[in-house]
Design an enzyme around this catalytic site. Sequence first.
Site: not given
Ligand code: 13P
Length: 349
Positions: A175, A217
Amino acid sequence: MTDLAQVAQSLVAQGKGLLAADERPDTLTKRFTAVRIASTPDMRRDYREMLVTTPGVSEFLSGVILHDETIRQKTASGELIVVAIEKLGMLPGIKVDLGAKPMASSPGELVTEGLDGLRERLVEYRRMGARFAKWRAVLSIGDARPSRLCIESNAEALARYAALCQEQDLVPIVEPEILMDGAHTIERTEEVTSEVQELVFEALYAHHVRLEAMLLKPNMVVPGEDATPPAAPHIVASATLRCLRRHVPPAVPGIVFLSGGQHDVVAIRCLGAINRAHGPRPWRLSFSFGRALQDAALARWGGKPENVEAAQQVFYEKARACSLAALGAYTDQLEAAPPQRVEAMLRDD
Ligand code: 13P
């Protein structure tokens, strides 16, 4: 196909995505406080239990990302939450980074920590039943930000984390989040997202991460939240897909977007537009939302046991809308329709 690649594929099964319920206790406390809920370990447990036990929600959710606090907790009836999640037909995942910390060599920027002792923590989480993991890098856009050094440092950490996860039989969710803070244009977000994705995949190759057994992600490509006007969903979809097509090999089975603080309806519309856009889309494009899935349900719950059923209904509807968006079938009429009408409306579409 190896087991790990199969797990990665099942996380992005047709019409399914992830619930990110891995907020740190202090982050969830802030969200609780905003709607006047007292934040204790038991209240946080009750909240997560309410979400994951929502009747029928596993139709739309393949997995749930947990925090270290939650993976050790039991439901009110005394069952480990991980066990309850599995019994309900979803896979448990775990956030394993230890947070984004100020970068000593680059004032104003953050680098995510947590590599020391990570192998041992992964062994424990796998033994507890986790099947996948998440590590979040946080980058912000400013005059000279993000710096190349900050992007490379975070990309290196993401790749080392991903390689360790695969060694320990966990699917890594990679991510790299570019924050919406600021008034920058969508073009600037696209430029930064492109550079970040390029360097992240370079690092993943260098560390021999198996692309078939991971998920990406990313943020959607949107203008800064203070920029006006906001971008229309089809513009967000085009910019987001341009970045992904340039940098994410088709060997990656799925891309699960974060919602990043966008209003839930906006995030869902953008996901829908991404899945209705023209051109090649060789990966599943789904969701791993935190706030966009949870905000409405949290407000409806308000910490009161008598609101659980109503809050679960709200959560179910959001998850259904996300699922429809992932299928490219999301329309405003569908979101408003009662669940029993949706199948018929989809058939008629
Ligand atoms: P949000 O969808 O609230 O941005 O959170 C996703 C997430 O896992 C952030 O690390």
